[in-house]
Design a protein around this motif. Structure first.
Motif, PDB file in Angstrom:
ATOM      1  N   GLU A  61      30.835  40.324  47.887  1.00  0.00           N
ATOM      2  CA  GLU A  61      30.499  39.523  46.326  1.00  0.00           C
ATOM      3  C   GLU A  61      30.955  40.202  45.618  1.00  0.00           C
ATOM      4  O   GLU A  61      31.399  41.688  45.827  1.00  0.00           O
ATOM      5  N   ARG A  62      31.655  39.831  44.419  1.00  0.00           N
ATOM      6  CA  ARG A  62      32.549  39.960  43.348  1.00  0.00           C
ATOM      7  C   ARG A  62      31.952  41.229  42.341  1.00  0.00           C
ATOM      8  O   ARG A  62      32.063  42.029  41.564  1.00  0.00           O
ATOM      9  N   ALA A  90      38.746  44.542  39.318  1.00  0.00           N
ATOM     10  CA  ALA A  90      37.517  43.418  38.811  1.00  0.00           C
ATOM     11  C   ALA A  90      38.104  42.165  38.045  1.00  0.00           C
ATOM     12  O   ALA A  90      37.594  41.374  38.300  1.00  0.00           O
ATOM     13  N   ALA A  91      39.410  42.952  37.411  1.00  0.00           N
ATOM     14  CA  ALA A  91      40.002  41.951  36.365  1.00  0.00           C
ATOM     15  C   ALA A  91      40.194  41.225  37.885  1.00  0.00           C
ATOM     16  O   ALA A  91      39.970  39.671  37.670  1.00  0.00           O
ATOM     17  N   ARG A  92      40.407  41.058  38.789  1.00  0.00           N
ATOM     18  CA  ARG A  92      41.562  40.140  40.183  1.00  0.00           C
ATOM     19  C   ARG A  92      40.537  39.498  39.853  1.00  0.00           C
ATOM     20  O   ARG A  92      40.619  38.178  40.260  1.00  0.00           O
ATOM     21  N   LEU A  93      38.780  40.366  40.558  1.00  0.00           N
ATOM     22  CA  LEU A  93      37.947  39.273  40.844  1.00  0.00           C
ATOM     23  C   LEU A  93      37.487  38.132  40.449  1.00  0.00           C
ATOM     24  O   LEU A  93      36.924  37.578  40.550  1.00  0.00           O
ATOM     25  N   TYR A  94      37.454  38.652  38.678  1.00  0.00           N
ATOM     26  CA  TYR A  94      37.773  37.113  37.506  1.00  0.00           C
ATOM     27  C   TYR A  94      38.301  36.560  37.188  1.00  0.00           C
ATOM     28  O   TYR A  94      38.535  36.240  36.056  1.00  0.00           O
ATOM     29  N   SER A  95      39.338  36.826  37.922  1.00  0.00           N
ATOM     30  CA  SER A  95      40.646  35.464  37.707  1.00  0.00           C
ATOM     31  C   SER A  95      41.385  36.450  36.534  1.00  0.00           C
ATOM     32  O   SER A  95      41.530  34.814  35.556  1.00  0.00           O
ATOM     33  N   VAL A  96      41.647  37.526  35.434  1.00  0.00           N
ATOM     34  CA  VAL A  96      41.656  37.489  34.666  1.00  0.00           C
ATOM     35  C   VAL A  96      43.386  38.672  35.154  1.00  0.00           C
ATOM     36  O   VAL A  96      43.041  39.631  35.899  1.00  0.00           O
TER      37      VAL A  96
END
Length: 276
Positions: A163-164, A218-224
């Motif tokens: 889970e992100r 975290a950025a990767r998981l939220y597509s940033v």
């Protein structure tokens, strides 16, 4: 003449120009793989800068510079019968066909995520492909981009958060550990203990890396994209600071003579001027 014919004609024209320059121009004639490398890096960064600014005119210009370098390396290699632009193009086409079995074969891929997952598995199977999951990440990549690529490649083989949202506990844990080391540095300075200060600074460097790595995760998981995000902030800071400098110049003083309160006031003005 159709569009494809025009495109091929333009490529052939560039090849002809490069052939003549290599034969007749003293500068072009003396270039090697090694001498061109710094220029290639510079041209790539200039292209990236144009892409970030969505400057279509300069994107076209910089793509031309990068294309010229691809052709130049191929030309140099052709002179020693190692490879030429035909080999480069055919090898790339073969690789793309092999890595897209959902287009050229009978593999199903219903989403971009499926394509990327298949891509990483296929690269491990290639004869001259990656020997390990992370071996495809170049050592020379900037550290921030490298961290993103490492995490992304691990994700494609299932090594990722279920889970992100769970990543935030790790981010806060790393920040707390970094803060503890910074507190140790302050305490060592207060005590005048240089040895303890050095140990704390060494530990803080490692913890700071962990914080950055977790934030990139975290950025990767939220597509940033963290590199793009940081560059946008860089550009924003430059724009605001340039405004502060302009205001200082209008006052007839160096920016270093402004008080912090004046700088802060101009900084806030800059935000309003740029609608930030």
């Amino acid at each position: 003449m159709n569009n494809r014919e025009n495109q091929l004609k333009a490529i052939c024209r560039l090849l002809d120009v490069l052939d003549r320059l290599r034969a007749e121009c003293p500068w072009d004639r003396k270039q090697t793989f090694q001498s061109l490398r710094p220029n290639t890096i510079e041209e790539t960064f200039e292209l990236c800068d144009a892409l970030m600014k969505d400057d279509r005119k300069n994107i076209c210009k910089e793509l031309g510079d990068v294309l010229m370098h691809v052709m130049f390396y191929s030309k140099i290699a052709s002179e020693t019968n190692d490879f030429d632009i035909e080999d480069v193009a055919n090898q790339q086409a073969d690789k793309l066909i092999f890595r897209h079995p959902h287009i050229y074969g009978n593999v199903n891929a219903d989403s971009a995520e499926d394509v990327l997952n298949n891509w990483e598995k296929i690269k491990l199977k290639e004869k001259d492909g990656n020997k390990t999951v992370l071996s495809g990440v170049p050592d020379s990549l900037p550290s921030l981009i490298k961290a993103y690529r490492i995490q992304d490649k691990a994700r494609h083989v299932g090594f990722d958060w279920k889970e992100r949202r769970d990543v935030w506990a790790k981010v806060h844990e790393e920040i707390d550990e970094l803060k503890a080391e910074f507190d140790r540095i302050d305490a060592a300075e207060d005590a005048g203990d240089e040895n303890a200060k050095k140990l704390a600074k060494d530990a803080a460097q490692k913890e700071f890396g962990d914080v950055l790595f977790s934030m990139i995760n975290a950025a990767r998981l939220y597509s940033v994209n963290p590199d793009n995000a940081l560059e946008l902030t860089n550009q924003k800071f430059i724009s605001r600071f340039n405004y502060v400098e302009r205001k200082a110049k209008e006052m007839g003083v160096p920016v270093s003579d402004l008080t912090l309160a004046q700088m802060d006031a101009f900084w806030e003005e800059a935000k309003k001027v740029n609608n930030e």
